[in-house]
Design an enzyme around this catalytic site. Sequence first.
Site, PDB file in Angstrom:
ATOM      1  N   LYS A 205     -47.337   4.783 -19.621  1.00 23.60           N
ATOM      2  CA  LYS A 205     -47.490   3.675 -18.769  1.00 23.60           C
ATOM      3  C   LYS A 205     -48.682   3.971 -17.744  1.00 23.60           C
ATOM      4  O   LYS A 205     -49.763   3.025 -17.778  1.00 23.60           O
ATOM      5  CB  LYS A 205     -46.516   3.248 -17.974  1.00 23.60           C
ATOM      6  CG  LYS A 205     -46.666   2.202 -16.707  1.00 23.60           C
ATOM      7  CD  LYS A 205     -46.891   0.852 -17.182  1.00 23.60           C
ATOM      8  CE  LYS A 205     -47.513  -0.166 -16.388  1.00 23.60           C
ATOM      9  NZ  LYS A 205     -47.792  -1.266 -16.803  1.00 23.60           N
ATOM     10  N   CYS A 259     -51.503  -2.938  -9.958  1.00 26.20           N
ATOM     11  CA  CYS A 259     -51.380  -1.875 -11.201  1.00 26.20           C
ATOM     12  C   CYS A 259     -52.523  -0.707 -10.894  1.00 26.20           C
ATOM     13  O   CYS A 259     -52.384   0.211 -10.520  1.00 26.20           O
ATOM     14  CB  CYS A 259     -51.255  -2.608 -12.342  1.00 26.20           C
ATOM     15  SG  CYS A 259     -49.982  -3.723 -12.259  1.00 26.20           S
TER      16      CYS A 259
HETATM   17  N1  SAJ Z   1     -61.602  -5.839 -13.610  1.00 22.09           N
HETATM   18  C1  SAJ Z   1     -62.923  -5.505 -13.716  1.00 22.09           C
HETATM   19  N2  SAJ Z   1     -63.668  -5.250 -14.767  1.00 22.09           N
HETATM   20  C2  SAJ Z   1     -63.069  -5.435 -15.855  1.00 22.09           C
HETATM   21  C3  SAJ Z   1     -61.739  -5.804 -15.825  1.00 22.09           C
HETATM   22  C4  SAJ Z   1     -60.900  -5.817 -14.787  1.00 22.09           C
HETATM   23  O1  SAJ Z   1     -63.593  -5.184 -12.627  1.00 22.09           O
HETATM   24  O2  SAJ Z   1     -63.908  -5.382 -16.927  1.00 22.09           O
HETATM   25  C5  SAJ Z   1     -60.789  -5.709 -12.277  1.00 22.09           C
HETATM   26  C6  SAJ Z   1     -60.153  -7.014 -12.115  1.00 22.09           C
HETATM   27  O3  SAJ Z   1     -60.957  -8.183 -11.518  1.00 22.09           O
HETATM   28  C7  SAJ Z   1     -58.948  -6.869 -11.256  1.00 22.09           C
HETATM   29  C8  SAJ Z   1     -58.782  -5.349 -11.525  1.00 22.09           C
HETATM   30  O4  SAJ Z   1     -59.775  -4.894 -12.526  1.00 22.09           O
HETATM   31  O5  SAJ Z   1     -59.309  -6.666  -9.920  1.00 22.09           O
HETATM   32  C9  SAJ Z   1     -57.255  -5.476 -12.569  1.00 22.09           C
HETATM   33  O6  SAJ Z   1     -57.286  -6.566 -13.391  1.00 22.09           O
HETATM   34  P1  SAJ Z   1     -57.090  -6.400 -14.948  1.00 22.09           P
HETATM   35  O7  SAJ Z   1     -56.910  -7.731 -15.626  1.00 22.09           O
HETATM   36  O8  SAJ Z   1     -57.788  -5.199 -15.688  1.00 22.09           O
HETATM   37  O9  SAJ Z   1     -55.564  -5.773 -14.931  1.00 22.09           O
HETATM   38  P2  SAJ Z   1     -53.932  -6.157 -14.137  1.00 22.09           P
HETATM   39  O10 SAJ Z   1     -53.830  -5.175 -13.163  1.00 22.09           O
HETATM   40  O11 SAJ Z   1     -54.041  -7.574 -13.987  1.00 22.09           O
HETATM   41  O12 SAJ Z   1     -53.068  -5.654 -15.337  1.00 22.09           O
HETATM   42  C10 SAJ Z   1     -53.117  -4.265 -15.834  1.00 22.09           C
HETATM   43  C11 SAJ Z   1     -52.935  -4.289 -17.409  1.00 22.09           C
HETATM   44  N3  SAJ Z   1     -53.100  -2.841 -17.833  1.00 22.09           N
HETATM   45  C12 SAJ Z   1     -54.092  -2.690 -18.732  1.00 22.09           C
HETATM   46  O13 SAJ Z   1     -54.716  -3.471 -19.243  1.00 22.09           O
HETATM   47  C13 SAJ Z   1     -54.013  -1.302 -19.272  1.00 22.09           C
HETATM   48  C14 SAJ Z   1     -51.601  -4.789 -18.152  1.00 22.09           C
HETATM   49  O14 SAJ Z   1     -51.470  -4.582 -19.325  1.00 22.09           O
HETATM   50  C15 SAJ Z   1     -50.471  -4.067 -17.269  1.00 22.09           C
HETATM   51  O15 SAJ Z   1     -49.158  -4.459 -17.662  1.00 22.09           O
HETATM   52  C16 SAJ Z   1     -50.648  -4.338 -15.749  1.00 22.09           C
HETATM   53  O16 SAJ Z   1     -51.794  -3.840 -15.335  1.00 22.09           O
HETATM   54  C17 SAJ Z   1     -49.620  -3.633 -14.917  1.00 22.09           C
HETATM   55  O17 SAJ Z   1     -48.553  -4.443 -14.488  1.00 22.09           O
HETATM   56  O18 SAJ Z   1     -49.294  -2.323 -14.914  1.00 22.09           O
END
Ligand code: SAJ
Length: 429
Positions: A205, A259
């Site tokens: 995870k 996360c």
């Molecule tokens: N972000 C970027 N660039 C990107 C993608 C995201 O700057 O290309 C930023 C987003 O704007 C945000 C942060 O990263 O601020 C996190 O957003 P996210 O959409 O990447 O992830 P979370 O936190 O919403 O969800 C993640 C997911 N993990 C993965 O994809 C490996 C989700 O599957 C998990 O279940 C979740 O964390 C969790 O609960 O752990």
Amino acid sequence: MTLYVVGLGYIGLPTALLAARDRRVVGVDIDTRKVETLNDGALPFEEPGLGDLFEETRDNFSARTSLPDTAPASEGGDTYLIATPTPLEEQTRVADLRHVRAAVEDVASVLRPGDTVVLESTVPPGTSARLVGPLLQESGLESDEFGYAYCPERAIPGNTLYEMTHNDRVVGTENPMSTDTVFDLYSFVEGEIRVTDPTTAEFVKLAENTHRDVNIAIANEFATLAEQYGIDGRRAIELANQHPRVDILNPGPGVGGHCLPIDPNFLTQQSTQARLIVAARDINDSMTSHSLGLVRGLVSEVTRPRITVLGVAYKGNVDDTRRTPAHRFCLLAENEGYDIRLHDPHAEEFSRPLSEFDQAVAGSDCLVILTDHDEYLTLDPDSLVSRMRHANIVDTRGLIDDSRWDESGFSVHVLGDGSRPSTDRPNRT
Ligand code: SAJ
């Protein structure tokens, strides 16, 4: 058999309602207001599809503030699913497991032979073996009298229900009694359920979220390098991603949510070896100051600039502001004497008051897109130019059609795009 879901947050509640399609589910949360809201038929937060699912499962679901200690023993045993938050303790950057610990102690006090406990909260590797197992044994039961499994959630906020149903799941258990119960509990999952030991499942995870955090960090580093080389970093990433084995994510103003900014710390907190993961966290945190630097470049000649932050949610199309880069951005901007107006079409709770869009942009010296909400794709520069004091925009997400904003008379900075002519002069309308 009754399923008790302890912790009705962004993961616990959707899981409880998906399971409630074919069984009786009792949700437990210490937040009295949340429990009342749910029992009154309302949801405590936004998530696509959750309202319909709640309507569909109302008869099978009820909420309460504690576990019942005198419930009649049910045939086949009850299942206790724990999905309580695991915050990061800010001073030490160590996992604060107090909510998990309290929930496990509560469950241990009502645990009976034949019951199963499932932990979904994200925890440091070794937590099931070292903390949860011994706490559950304080129930007086031997470890072979009840089931235990660690089953981390993997669903992404904004698409939670689809991902909870379709993603594969990892189940960590060494207890044969648990496997059948877990397969039955997750019968709504259409993906594969892969069984391993609890410590591996805990590690997996954290590895997933850490991988994403590091990937975003390299995108952010490419973006700042591209600015120096005078090229468009997003275009460069798009072209690099045409390679069959390259998949770089998108740069932005920092990484928020509950996360990605937290989980890498859970992996490294006991290690003296981690280097890359720690550096990636620093790079992602630094993007907020970098974004403010882009704003500074546009308003440097304005006295006490008024800036409009568009989007305070941590990412697009969600209302969640936990650990949002907007919070750090506002703090840094306030420290520089900026007057900040904030708008968000989804978020309701934030550390500072939010305004209606018209109010937020009136008399502004610079718009700053921090969140990639769909609503900001359709902003009309022609209608905004006359309502602002200076027509400036910083786009940290690469959302706008910059040439259109140029044509409307805006000075534009796009994070990661060094190909644009320098527009360091404030543009008076
Ligand atoms: N972000 C970027 N660039 C990107 C993608 C995201 O700057 O290309 C930023 C987003 O704007 C945000 C942060 O990263 O601020 C996190 O957003 P996210 O959409 O990447 O992830 P979370 O936190 O919403 O969800 C993640 C997911 N993990 C993965 O994809 C490996 C989700 O599957 C998990 O279940 C979740 O964390 C969790 O609960 O752990």
